[in-house]
Motif scaffolding. Structure first.
Motif, PDB file in Angstrom:
ATOM      1  N   THR A 140     -38.680  23.097 -24.580  1.00 12.61           N
ATOM      2  CA  THR A 140     -37.221  23.171 -24.694  1.00 12.61           C
ATOM      3  C   THR A 140     -36.829  24.000 -25.910  1.00 12.61           C
ATOM      4  O   THR A 140     -37.452  23.897 -26.963  1.00 12.61           O
ATOM      5  N   ALA A 141     -35.778  24.804 -25.741  1.00 10.01           N
ATOM      6  CA  ALA A 141     -35.230  25.590 -26.854  1.00 10.01           C
ATOM      7  C   ALA A 141     -33.768  25.889 -26.589  1.00 10.01           C
ATOM      8  O   ALA A 141     -33.344  25.992 -25.437  1.00 10.01           O
ATOM      9  N   VAL A 142     -32.995  26.028 -27.648  1.00 12.19           N
ATOM     10  CA  VAL A 142     -31.636  26.534 -27.519  1.00 12.19           C
ATOM     11  C   VAL A 142     -31.748  28.045 -27.517  1.00 12.19           C
ATOM     12  O   VAL A 142     -32.345  28.645 -28.400  1.00 12.19           O
ATOM     13  N   GLU A 143     -31.185  28.644 -26.477  1.00 14.61           N
ATOM     14  CA  GLU A 143     -31.234  30.096 -26.316  1.00 14.61           C
ATOM     15  C   GLU A 143     -30.162  30.773 -27.173  1.00 14.61           C
ATOM     16  O   GLU A 143     -30.431  31.732 -27.884  1.00 14.61           O
ATOM     17  N   SER A 144     -28.932  30.266 -27.064  1.00 11.96           N
ATOM     18  CA  SER A 144     -27.818  30.838 -27.824  1.00 11.96           C
ATOM     19  C   SER A 144     -26.688  29.821 -27.893  1.00 11.96           C
ATOM     20  O   SER A 144     -26.621  28.896 -27.086  1.00 11.96           O
ATOM     21  N   SER A 176     -19.794  26.236 -26.296  1.00 15.66           N
ATOM     22  CA  SER A 176     -20.935  25.896 -25.446  1.00 15.66           C
ATOM     23  C   SER A 176     -22.218  26.502 -25.993  1.00 15.66           C
ATOM     24  O   SER A 176     -22.187  27.326 -26.904  1.00 15.66           O
ATOM     25  N   PHE A 177     -23.319  26.053 -25.436  1.00 19.01           N
ATOM     26  CA  PHE A 177     -24.602  26.664 -25.761  1.00 19.01           C
ATOM     27  C   PHE A 177     -25.500  26.625 -24.545  1.00 19.01           C
ATOM     28  O   PHE A 177     -25.254  25.879 -23.589  1.00 19.01           O
ATOM     29  N   PRO A 214     -14.712  23.440 -30.160  1.00 17.38           N
ATOM     30  CA  PRO A 214     -15.737  24.288 -30.778  1.00 17.38           C
ATOM     31  C   PRO A 214     -16.975  23.481 -31.186  1.00 17.38           C
ATOM     32  O   PRO A 214     -16.863  22.328 -31.601  1.00 17.38           O
ATOM     33  N   VAL A 215     -18.130  24.107 -31.036  1.00 22.12           N
ATOM     34  CA  VAL A 215     -19.374  23.476 -31.472  1.00 22.12           C
ATOM     35  C   VAL A 215     -19.292  23.342 -32.992  1.00 22.12           C
ATOM     36  O   VAL A 215     -19.054  24.333 -33.693  1.00 22.12           O
ATOM     37  N   ARG A 254     -31.218  32.854 -35.762  1.00 20.56           N
ATOM     38  CA  ARG A 254     -29.775  32.834 -35.508  1.00 20.56           C
ATOM     39  C   ARG A 254     -29.538  32.577 -34.031  1.00 20.56           C
ATOM     40  O   ARG A 254     -30.159  33.217 -33.178  1.00 20.56           O
ATOM     41  N   LEU A 255     -28.623  31.667 -33.716  1.00 27.40           N
ATOM     42  CA  LEU A 255     -28.322  31.312 -32.323  1.00 27.40           C
ATOM     43  C   LEU A 255     -26.916  31.691 -31.905  1.00 27.40           C
ATOM     44  O   LEU A 255     -26.620  31.727 -30.715  1.00 27.40           O
ATOM     45  N   ARG A 256     -26.048  31.969 -32.847  1.00 31.76           N
ATOM     46  CA  ARG A 256     -24.651  32.270 -32.517  1.00 31.76           C
ATOM     47  C   ARG A 256     -24.557  33.594 -31.781  1.00 31.76           C
ATOM     48  O   ARG A 256     -25.266  34.540 -32.090  1.00 31.76           O
ATOM     49  N   ASP A 257     -23.645  33.606 -30.796  1.00 31.75           N
ATOM     50  CA  ASP A 257     -23.404  34.843 -30.035  1.00 31.75           C
ATOM     51  C   ASP A 257     -22.837  35.930 -30.913  1.00 31.75           C
ATOM     52  O   ASP A 257     -22.143  35.716 -31.850  1.00 31.75           O
TER      53      ASP A 257
END
Length: 148
Positions: free
Chosen positions: A84-88, A93-94, A129-130, A145-148
């Motif tokens: 599992t990973a956070v992509e962005s 949302s994420f 907002p997140v 960094r994950l932010r768009d």
């Protein structure tokens, strides 16, 4: 787009156990079980990545969309891991990316799952907002960094 095309690095791995009744008449892991395994991975990911923020009564995240691609059948007796990973991360949302693999077969890909999660205000139950604390905690865990 095939969801396996991302360049995501998976820092989180959870070994999962299947049950006798998880298999269909053909002896394959039933397609609905993959999403259950992904949920186990998701819960363990947040417990590990954000232990101080993960509080069931206070977490304002809901699933907005789930897509799964099935690559190879999982068979009885095969060990399975959920990566599992956070992509962005966007404004409200994420994107969570997951892989279900067989470690005994050199991490053979069984299923890939991509989930869009929306942050909501738990009082109003509307998208919000997140929070910065979630963004910075997840960026620290993912070491990028994950932010768009």
């Amino acid at each position: 787009m095939d969801i396996t095309e991302t360049n995501t690095i998976f820092r989180h791995r959870l070994s999962v156990q299947t049950r006798f009744n998880d298999y269909d008449i053909l002896g394959h892991l039933n397609n609905t079980v993959y999403l259950e395994l992904a949920d186990l991975g998701k819960t363990d990911y947040f417990t590990t990545a954000a232990p101080k923020l993960w509080n069931a009564g206070n977490v304002g995240m809901v699933v907005a969309n789930v897509n799964a691609d099935f690559h190879a059948p999982a068979l009885p007796g095969e060990p399975l891991d959920v990566l599992t990973a956070v992509e962005s991360i966007g404004n409200k949302s994420f994107i969570l990316s997951q892989r279900i693999v067989c470690p005994a077969k050199n991490d053979q890909l069984k299923c890939s799952v991509r989930t869009i999660m929306v942050h909501i205000d738990v009082r109003s139950m509307h998208p919000a907002p997140v929070p910065e604390c979630w963004i910075s905690t997840l960026e620290d865990y993912e070491s990028r960094r994950l932010r768009d």
